[in-house]
Design an enzyme around this catalytic site. Structure first.
Site, PDB file in Angstrom:
ATOM      1  N   LYS A  30      31.639  36.496  30.487  1.00 16.72           N
ATOM      2  CA  LYS A  30      32.565  37.247  31.345  1.00 16.72           C
ATOM      3  C   LYS A  30      33.983  36.694  31.230  1.00 16.72           C
ATOM      4  O   LYS A  30      34.956  37.421  31.391  1.00 16.72           O
ATOM      5  CB  LYS A  30      32.082  37.171  32.792  1.00 16.72           C
ATOM      6  CG  LYS A  30      33.076  37.688  33.795  1.00 16.72           C
ATOM      7  CD  LYS A  30      32.748  37.157  35.167  1.00 16.72           C
ATOM      8  CE  LYS A  30      33.918  36.782  36.008  1.00 16.72           C
ATOM      9  NZ  LYS A  30      34.847  35.797  35.678  1.00 16.72           N
ATOM     10  N   ASN A  31      34.097  35.405  30.944  1.00 19.09           N
ATOM     11  CA  ASN A  31      35.435  34.814  30.851  1.00 19.09           C
ATOM     12  C   ASN A  31      36.057  34.945  29.459  1.00 19.09           C
ATOM     13  O   ASN A  31      37.147  34.425  29.225  1.00 19.09           O
ATOM     14  CB  ASN A  31      35.397  33.343  31.273  1.00 19.09           C
ATOM     15  CG  ASN A  31      35.311  33.214  32.796  1.00 19.09           C
ATOM     16  OD1 ASN A  31      35.281  34.224  33.507  1.00 19.09           O
ATOM     17  ND2 ASN A  31      35.268  31.994  33.286  1.00 19.09           N
ATOM     18  N   ARG A  41      41.746  39.519  38.039  1.00 21.27           N
ATOM     19  CA  ARG A  41      42.968  38.818  37.629  1.00 21.27           C
ATOM     20  C   ARG A  41      43.350  39.143  36.182  1.00 21.27           C
ATOM     21  O   ARG A  41      44.369  38.684  35.691  1.00 21.27           O
ATOM     22  CB  ARG A  41      42.758  37.303  37.771  1.00 21.27           C
ATOM     23  CG  ARG A  41      42.803  36.845  39.207  1.00 21.27           C
ATOM     24  CD  ARG A  41      42.501  35.371  39.330  1.00 21.27           C
ATOM     25  NE  ARG A  41      43.452  34.509  38.665  1.00 21.27           N
ATOM     26  CZ  ARG A  41      44.657  34.187  39.130  1.00 21.27           C
ATOM     27  NH1 ARG A  41      45.065  34.707  40.270  1.00 21.27           N
ATOM     28  NH2 ARG A  41      45.448  33.378  38.464  1.00 21.27           N
ATOM     29  N   CYS A  56      38.397  36.046  42.569  1.00 28.21           N
ATOM     30  CA  CYS A  56      37.723  35.401  43.695  1.00 28.21           C
ATOM     31  C   CYS A  56      38.699  34.605  44.547  1.00 28.21           C
ATOM     32  O   CYS A  56      39.657  34.041  44.041  1.00 28.21           O
ATOM     33  CB  CYS A  56      36.641  34.472  43.164  1.00 28.21           C
ATOM     34  SG  CYS A  56      35.250  35.371  42.514  1.00 28.21           S
ATOM     35  N   VAL A 112      39.472  21.176  40.196  1.00 34.29           N
ATOM     36  CA  VAL A 112      40.155  22.320  39.567  1.00 34.29           C
ATOM     37  C   VAL A 112      40.718  23.271  40.621  1.00 34.29           C
ATOM     38  O   VAL A 112      41.860  23.738  40.513  1.00 34.29           O
ATOM     39  CB  VAL A 112      39.211  23.059  38.593  1.00 34.29           C
ATOM     40  CG1 VAL A 112      39.900  24.264  37.971  1.00 34.29           C
ATOM     41  CG2 VAL A 112      38.733  22.103  37.505  1.00 34.29           C
TER      42      VAL A 112
HETATM   43  C1  UD1 Z   1      39.474  30.953  34.771  1.00 36.91           C
HETATM   44  C2  UD1 Z   1      38.100  31.530  34.934  1.00 36.91           C
HETATM   45  C3  UD1 Z   1      37.381  30.911  36.129  1.00 36.91           C
HETATM   46  C4  UD1 Z   1      37.383  29.398  36.012  1.00 36.91           C
HETATM   47  C5  UD1 Z   1      38.810  28.859  35.778  1.00 36.91           C
HETATM   48  C6  UD1 Z   1      38.808  27.374  35.500  1.00 36.91           C
HETATM   49  C7  UD1 Z   1      38.329  33.756  34.058  1.00 36.91           C
HETATM   50  C8  UD1 Z   1      38.352  35.206  34.326  1.00 36.91           C
HETATM   51  N1  UD1 Z   1      38.212  32.951  35.119  1.00 36.91           N
HETATM   52  O1  UD1 Z   1      40.233  31.337  35.912  1.00 36.91           O
HETATM   53  O2  UD1 Z   1      36.030  31.380  36.121  1.00 36.91           O
HETATM   54  O3  UD1 Z   1      36.882  28.842  37.200  1.00 36.91           O
HETATM   55  O4  UD1 Z   1      39.400  29.527  34.648  1.00 36.91           O
HETATM   56  O5  UD1 Z   1      37.992  27.074  34.415  1.00 36.91           O
HETATM   57  O6  UD1 Z   1      38.388  33.305  32.930  1.00 36.91           O
HETATM   58  N2  UD1 Z   1      47.134  27.489  38.432  1.00 36.91           N
HETATM   59  C9  UD1 Z   1      48.426  27.374  38.892  1.00 36.91           C
HETATM   60  N3  UD1 Z   1      49.382  28.241  38.410  1.00 36.91           N
HETATM   61  C10 UD1 Z   1      49.077  29.204  37.495  1.00 36.91           C
HETATM   62  C11 UD1 Z   1      47.745  29.314  37.017  1.00 36.91           C
HETATM   63  C12 UD1 Z   1      46.795  28.428  37.513  1.00 36.91           C
HETATM   64  O7  UD1 Z   1      48.729  26.507  39.717  1.00 36.91           O
HETATM   65  O8  UD1 Z   1      49.968  29.971  37.092  1.00 36.91           O
HETATM   66  C13 UD1 Z   1      46.097  26.577  38.966  1.00 36.91           C
HETATM   67  C14 UD1 Z   1      45.048  27.341  39.789  1.00 36.91           C
HETATM   68  O9  UD1 Z   1      45.476  27.536  41.105  1.00 36.91           O
HETATM   69  C15 UD1 Z   1      43.852  26.431  39.681  1.00 36.91           C
HETATM   70  C16 UD1 Z   1      43.994  25.827  38.296  1.00 36.91           C
HETATM   71  O10 UD1 Z   1      45.349  26.028  37.901  1.00 36.91           O
HETATM   72  O11 UD1 Z   1      43.929  25.408  40.642  1.00 36.91           O
HETATM   73  C17 UD1 Z   1      43.084  26.412  37.259  1.00 36.91           C
HETATM   74  O12 UD1 Z   1      43.293  27.806  37.186  1.00 36.91           O
HETATM   75  P1  UD1 Z   1      43.068  28.610  35.838  1.00 36.91           P
HETATM   76  O13 UD1 Z   1      42.475  27.707  34.815  1.00 36.91           O
HETATM   77  O14 UD1 Z   1      44.292  29.347  35.507  1.00 36.91           O
HETATM   78  O15 UD1 Z   1      41.950  29.652  36.278  1.00 36.91           O
HETATM   79  P2  UD1 Z   1      41.817  31.182  35.895  1.00 36.91           P
HETATM   80  O16 UD1 Z   1      42.303  31.425  34.514  1.00 36.91           O
HETATM   81  O17 UD1 Z   1      42.344  32.018  36.997  1.00 36.91           O
END
Ligand code: UD1
EC number: 2.5.1.7
Length: 479
Positions: A59-60, A131, A155, A374
């Site tokens: 899914k990711n 997202r 989520c 995370v």
């Molecule tokens: C993706 C995955 C999710 C997984 C996560 C971490 C998908 C659809 N989802 O989510 O299942 O749990 O990676 O492996 O692939 N952050 C910021 N600023 C930003 C972006 C992120 O501060 O612009 C922070 C977030 O708040 C979080 C951390 O970085 O604390 C990790 O987020 P990120 O790795 O970006 O997660 P997603 O890509 O949303």
């Protein structure tokens, strides 16, 4: 599933998702005896889950690979595509931009030959549902010079900001206007430019944003502190098949040399290691025995170590005997062992594995410690487990070893789990995708009946989960 959209129409029918996501109607697999539209299950726990389930593409990865198809000048074909709501949402997004989509079971072909802008009002039907739309920025800026991105969903497991995404796009020359209905972006004269970018945290989404934007940019992009999750490596494989030039250096550095043109791809998505681990935890927590067909060892090494330390057993079939690849997970009997672990970016223990594992740890002998590094807010689901009889205390401090960026921030991001606890049935409302699956596991491990509401969120990422549960001998009815 029930998201219906084409260039002229975009409708999502049915009831409103628990997270405030758009209305969703569920059509459940034929083998499943569940009534269509079931949003609530009554589960009678106490039966070990036994049997086989199949996992398909991650899914990711799948929705991101579908977005990448926008960058090609010829059609792309993606295989091993699961039938989950996130795929429906991306299909709809692409169709609204006049990408022609042909979806059959497990396969999607995408022809981006006539890409055009979509009406913000039509895109907004999909606001809050996923997202993924934020990842359309780069491809749309390359194809059309502008992009509109509706409000995001996903989520509720923390603030989940998009500052890294927008900073990177600005560094590449894009302008970004934030309006109440969403984001309006424009490319600079001459298109996006390669540049040096360093992420504050190895964000998966921001790394994907940079990859999808830099492959067609002018010049070289160097991304430091990149995420290197297996799904990102698979996205890099997709982009390389399209003609991109991406080098993966050690120490989280990616170097992307912009090219003039990309072509369509033919790719088979890597299996969903997160779903596979969820079933592994279900086997452990219910004292069962589940073979996950399609699961592969390389992307699960870290999980398998932890599974073994807790006391679970597994057997990998790498397909050498001509049978499908699979991993069998089982509870060998006797007591499980408590342990300390912390979630981390790859190659560490994936945060999405944490919630299902915590249910299994509630059955282990002694004190376990889980430090979530995370997301700041991914332990809220433990309240419901405590309601079912678990003994889990959450803390603001970084427990169990290293100090993370949430130290002193006031977030409850460490948990101490005291087991084994006898779980009993309860009424539960699903908070997010992985937390929701943990509630199902807990309800299946508990004595007595549980009522679990809000299954909409589980359909985002677990293909045909109710049919799979039925096949494993779970006792439940739609309420
Ligand atoms: C993706 C995955 C999710 C997984 C996560 C971490 C998908 C659809 N989802 O989510 O299942 O749990 O990676 O492996 O692939 N952050 C910021 N600023 C930003 C972006 C992120 O501060 O612009 C922070 C977030 O708040 C979080 C951390 O970085 O604390 C990790 O987020 P990120 O790795 O970006 O997660 P997603 O890509 O949303």
């Amino acid at each position: 599933m029930g998201v219906v959209a084409d260039a002229e129409h975009a409708t999502i029918t049915g009831r409103r998702g628990a997270s405030g996501s758009p209305d969703v109607r569920f059509l459940i697999d034929e083998e499943c005896t569940l009534a269509a539209d079931a949003s609530t299950l009554k589960i009678v726990g106490g039966t070990p889950l036994r049997g086989e389930v199949t996992v398909r593409g991650a899914k990711n990865l799948v929705p991101k690979a579908m977005v990448a198809a926008l960058l090609g000048s010829t059609p792309s074909r993606l295989r091993n595509v699961p039938d989950v709501l996130d795929v429906d949402v991306v299909s709809s997004l692409l169709e609204l931009h006049r990408v022609s989509i042909d979806r059959t079971d497990g396969e999607v072909t995408m022809d981006p030959g006539s890409v055009t802008s979509a009406e913000p009002s039509r895109l907004n039907v999909l606001a809050g549902s996923s997202r993924i739309p934020i990842l359309m920025c780069g491809p749309l800026l390359h194809r059309l010079g502008k992009a509109f991105i509706p409000d995001l969903g996903g989520c509720r497991i923390g603030d989940r900001p998009i500052d890294f995404h927008l900073d990177a796009l600005r560094q590449m020359g894009a302008t970004v206007d934030k309006e109440p209905e969403g984001l309006y972006l424009s490319a600079p004269e001459g298109g996006l430019r390669g540049t040096k970018i360093e992420l504050n945290f190895p964000s998966v989404g921001a790394t994907e944003q940079v990859l999808l934007s830099a492959v067609l940019a002018n010049g070289i992009t160097e991304l430091r502190n990149a995420a290197v999750e297996p799904e990102i490596m698979d996205l890099i494989s997709v982009l390389q098949k399209m003609g991109a030039l991406i080098t993966v250096h050690s120490n989280r550095v990616l170097r992307i040399e912009g090219v003039d043109k990309l072509y369509g791809y033919d790719h088979t998505a890597i299996p969903d290691r997160l779903e596979a681990a969820s079933w592994a935890c279900a086997a452990l927590a219910t004292k069962g025995d589940i073979t996950v067909l399609g699961a592969e060892q390389p992307s699960m090494l870290t999980f398998l170590n932890v599974f073994r330390k807790v006391g679970g057993q597994f057997e990998v079939n790498d397909g050498g005997d001509g049978k499908p690849r699979s991993i069998r997970f089982w509870h060998p009997g006797g007591a499980l062992s408590a342990m300390a672990l912390e979630t981390d970016v790859a190659p560490g223990f994936q945060t999405d594995w944490q919630q299902p594992l915590v249910v299994a740890l509630s059955q282990a002998d002694g004190l376990s410690i889980v430090h979530e590094t995370v997301y700041e807010n991914r332990l809220g689901f433990t309240d419901a487990l405590n309601k079912m009889g678990a003994h889990i205390q959450v803390y603001r401090e970084c427990l169990g070893g290293s100090t993370c960026r949430f130290n002193q921030s006031g977030y409850l991001h460490s948990a101490v789990i005291s087991g084994p606890a006898k779980l009993h049935g309860a009424e539960l409302v699903i908070p997010d995708l992985r937390g929701g699956f943990s509630y199902l596991i807990a309800a299946l491990a508990a004595e007595g009946e549980s009522t679990v509401h809000g299954l909409e969120l589980i359909y985002r990422g677990y293909e045909g989960f109710s049919a799979k549960l039925r096949g494993l001998g779970a006792n439940f009815t739609a309420a």
